[in-house]
Design a protein around this motif. Structure first.
Motif, short mmCIF file in Angstrom:
data_model
loop_
_atom_site.label_atom_id
_atom_site.label_comp_id
_atom_site.label_asym_id
_atom_site.label_seq_id
_atom_site.Cartn_x
_atom_site.Cartn_y
_atom_site.Cartn_z
N GLY A 124 108.93 34.95 -113.36
CA GLY A 124 109.07 36.12 -112.29
C GLY A 124 108.64 37.65 -113.20
N VAL A 125 108.82 37.62 -114.44
CA VAL A 125 109.11 38.89 -115.58
C VAL A 125 108.06 39.03 -115.64
N THR A 126 107.29 40.55 -115.96
CA THR A 126 106.66 41.26 -117.21
C THR A 126 106.55 41.73 -117.70
N ILE A 127 106.42 42.38 -118.83
CA ILE A 127 107.28 43.03 -119.59
C ILE A 127 105.88 44.25 -120.13
N PHE A 128 106.14 45.75 -119.44
CA PHE A 128 105.06 46.39 -120.03
C PHE A 128 105.32 47.64 -121.01
N HIS A 129 104.37 47.56 -121.80
CA HIS A 129 104.38 48.16 -123.11
C HIS A 129 104.51 49.76 -122.80
N ALA A 130 105.61 50.61 -123.46
CA ALA A 130 105.86 51.71 -122.59
C ALA A 130 105.71 52.67 -124.26
N GLY A 131 106.48 52.36 -125.27
CA GLY A 131 106.04 53.51 -126.45
C GLY A 131 106.04 52.15 -127.84
N THR A 132 104.50 51.53 -128.00
CA THR A 132 105.33 50.35 -128.95
C THR A 132 103.85 50.74 -129.67
N MET A 133 103.71 49.77 -131.12
CA MET A 133 103.02 50.18 -131.54
C MET A 133 102.17 48.71 -132.31
N ALA A 134 101.23 48.01 -132.79
CA ALA A 134 100.94 46.53 -133.02
C ALA A 134 101.80 47.03 -134.76
N GLU A 135 101.59 46.03 -135.32
CA GLU A 135 101.09 46.97 -136.57
C GLU A 135 101.38 44.21 -136.90
N GLN A 136 101.24 44.72 -138.46
CA GLN A 136 100.15 42.76 -138.84
C GLN A 136 101.14 41.63 -137.98
N ASN A 137 102.58 42.05 -138.33
CA ASN A 137 103.98 41.41 -138.83
C ASN A 137 103.89 40.73 -136.79
N GLY A 138 104.15 42.22 -136.01
CA GLY A 138 104.97 42.13 -134.87
C GLY A 138 104.14 43.96 -133.66
N ILE A 139 105.08 43.91 -132.87
CA ILE A 139 104.91 45.37 -132.11
C ILE A 139 106.83 45.54 -133.03
N LEU A 140 106.23 46.83 -133.50
CA LEU A 140 107.51 47.74 -133.42
C LEU A 140 107.52 49.12 -132.39
N ASN B 107 107.50 52.89 -131.06
CA ASN B 107 106.30 54.21 -131.08
C ASN B 107 106.90 54.98 -130.17
N GLY B 108 108.33 55.10 -129.78
CA GLY B 108 108.33 56.12 -128.70
C GLY B 108 109.62 55.72 -128.13
N GLY B 109 109.81 56.83 -127.71
CA GLY B 109 111.49 56.97 -126.77
C GLY B 109 111.79 55.87 -125.84
N ARG B 110 110.54 55.99 -124.54
CA ARG B 110 110.64 54.93 -123.29
C ARG B 110 109.50 54.05 -124.88
N VAL B 111 110.61 52.73 -124.87
CA VAL B 111 109.30 51.76 -125.50
C VAL B 111 109.23 50.87 -124.50
N LEU B 112 110.17 50.11 -123.74
CA LEU B 112 109.48 49.18 -122.53
C LEU B 112 109.33 48.86 -121.73
#
Ligand code: AMP
Ligand code: GLY
Length: 424
Positions: free
Chosen positions: A359-375, A377-382
């Motif tokens: 039942g879960v969906t994760i929406f990105h709000a303030g993230t940044m993709a990098e080679q190794n994963g997700i960083l 990149n904001g105040g509200r992030v997920l």
């Protein structure tokens, strides 16, 4: 249809998620988007405020429909520029976006359309504002007239706080030009709701109701934020309250806008206080709410893109929406320090596993993709949304996903929906 969504937050990820499911869609772009939208659409490196660049891109790519997420491009006239280029836009003209751009304008519309709202006055001179406060007394609400990133409102419990707010807004200009005028309002008491309507200029189609959690701290304490979490259809938004909200607030506003020659198209967001006398208008926004959008859209059973197209075609009166039964709740994960200063660049682990919680969906709000994963990149992030048979299940699922995440620099409120659960 070839569709371009504008924005980069959780709301835009949710819009992309819902539009990506549409049988009408042939190609989806998001400008500038985020790592979440990149999984569903093609991200385009264009700023959400760069009207000329966005219009040129839409022309070049033969876009059929543009869906702006945030208010800034609307207030800056993107719908007008797109109309000139012959491209449909599910959002209001700059003139109609004044409903969010100026609080005084909103109050004038409310008065002209006999919409229930707090008693008010506006002042261009600080001295008159101070005199008015002395005459009326506290508690009282002081607002900078223009856009102030959601921080232009002070609910003053005492006269001193009220005077300080006028000084900060009008004399110290802490919100810049937004403070050249203040609106001072009666303080309303009740529960807040966000009522959404999709509009085509004439018709308003009810598009869900949610309760936001604006303060950063548990128990609704601490400074205001963009929204720390939301629940779908809180118990105080009864059928009667929703009906009244549409009939006495949303539809009269829409008629008044059309009467003035500035019909409203797009999502109208009515921020309301459910008082002992029924719902009363706090403010209008000319866009979907965030995190309300991430909370409402998972409950929508109908095709979002079909409805957006009807709003731009002027055929909303033929549209009926279907909704899923049950509950929906979104918990926002923020970077430590938000809404004050916060650090960016910390890594978030466990996103994939968290997204697999039922039942879960994760929406990105303030993230940044990098080679190794997700960083971060904001105040509200997920924005972590859970749906389920009822609100309790929806919340439990959202928090189960959050507990699966491993992000040292993040935090969330643990009490989203608690007051609502106490009432069901
Ligand atoms: P606004 O930016 O107009 O939504 O105001 C921010 C917050 O201030 C609202 O969400 C309410 O919690 C509060 N607020 C605004 N106007 C009033 C009012 N007239 N009475 C009570 N609370 C208000
Ligand atoms: N969550 C409130 C807003 O979008 O303004």
């Amino acid at each position: 249809m070839r569709v371009l969504i504008i924005g980069s937050g959780g709301r835009e990820h949710a819009l992309a998620w819902a539009i990506a499911k549409s049988p009408l869609l042939t190609k989806l772009f998001v400008a500038p988007g985020n790592p979440g939208t990149a999984e569903l659409a093609e991200n385009v490196p264009l700023r959400a405020n760069g009207i000329a660049g966005l219009v040129a891109f839409a022309k070049d790519q033969k876009i059929d429909l543009v869906v702006p997420g945030p208010e800034a491009p609307l207030v800056a006239g993107i719908a007008d520029a797109l109309a000139e280029a012959g491209i449909a836009c599910c959002g209001p003209s700059a003139a109609a976006a004044e409903l969010e751009g100026s609080k005084k304008f909103t109050k004038e519309i409310a008065d002209a359309a006999h919409i229930p709202t707090a008693a008010w006055a506006s002042f261009a001179h600080a001295e008159e504002a101070h005199d008015y406060i002395e005459a009326v007394g506290a508690p009282i609400v002081i607002k900078a007239d223009g856009l102030a990133a959601g921080k232009g409102v002070v609910v003053a419990a005492t006269l001193e706080e009220a005077h300080d707010a006028v000084t900060a807004i009008m004399e110290d200009r802490v919100h810049g030009a937004a403070g050249s005028l203040v609106v001072i309002e009666e303080c309303m008491v009740g529960e807040e709701i966000s009522v959404f309507a999709l509009c085509d200029g004439e018709e308003a189609l009810y598009f869900g109701v949610a309760a936001d959690h604006k303060r950063v701290g548990e128990g609704d304490t601490g400074p205001n934020t963009g929204g720390m979490g939301a629940i779908f259809a809180p118990p105080w938004a009864t059928e009667e309250v929703v009906r009244e909200s549409m009939e006495r607030i949303v539809r009269p506003a829409l008629r008044e806008m059309a009467r003035r020659g500035t019909p409203f198209r797009g999502f109208l967001f009515a921020g309301l206080m459910v008082t002992a006398q029924g719902p009363k208008l706090i403010e209008f926004n000319v866009r979907f709410g965030d995190p309300e959008c991430e909370t409402v859209l998972p409950m929508l059973a109908s095709d979002l893109l079909g409805a957006l197209k009807a709003a731009t075609d002027g055929t909303l009166k033929d549209v009926r929406l279907e909704w899923h039964n049950g509950g929906s709740a979104t918990v926002v994960m923020c970077a430590k320090g938000y809404p004050g200063a916060y650090a960016t660049g910390s890594e978030i682990y466990g996103l994939e596993e968290a997204g697999q919680v039922e039942g879960v969906t994760i929406f990105h709000a303030g993230t940044m993709a990098e080679q190794n994963g997700i960083l971060a990149n904001g105040g509200r992030v997920l924005a972590v949304n859970g749906v389920g048979a009822d609100l309790r299940t929806a919340l439990a699922r959202a928090y189960a996903a959050i507990d699966t995440l491993d992000w040292e620099d993040g935090f969330c409120r643990r009490d989203i929906g608690r007051r609502a659960l106490g009432q069901v």
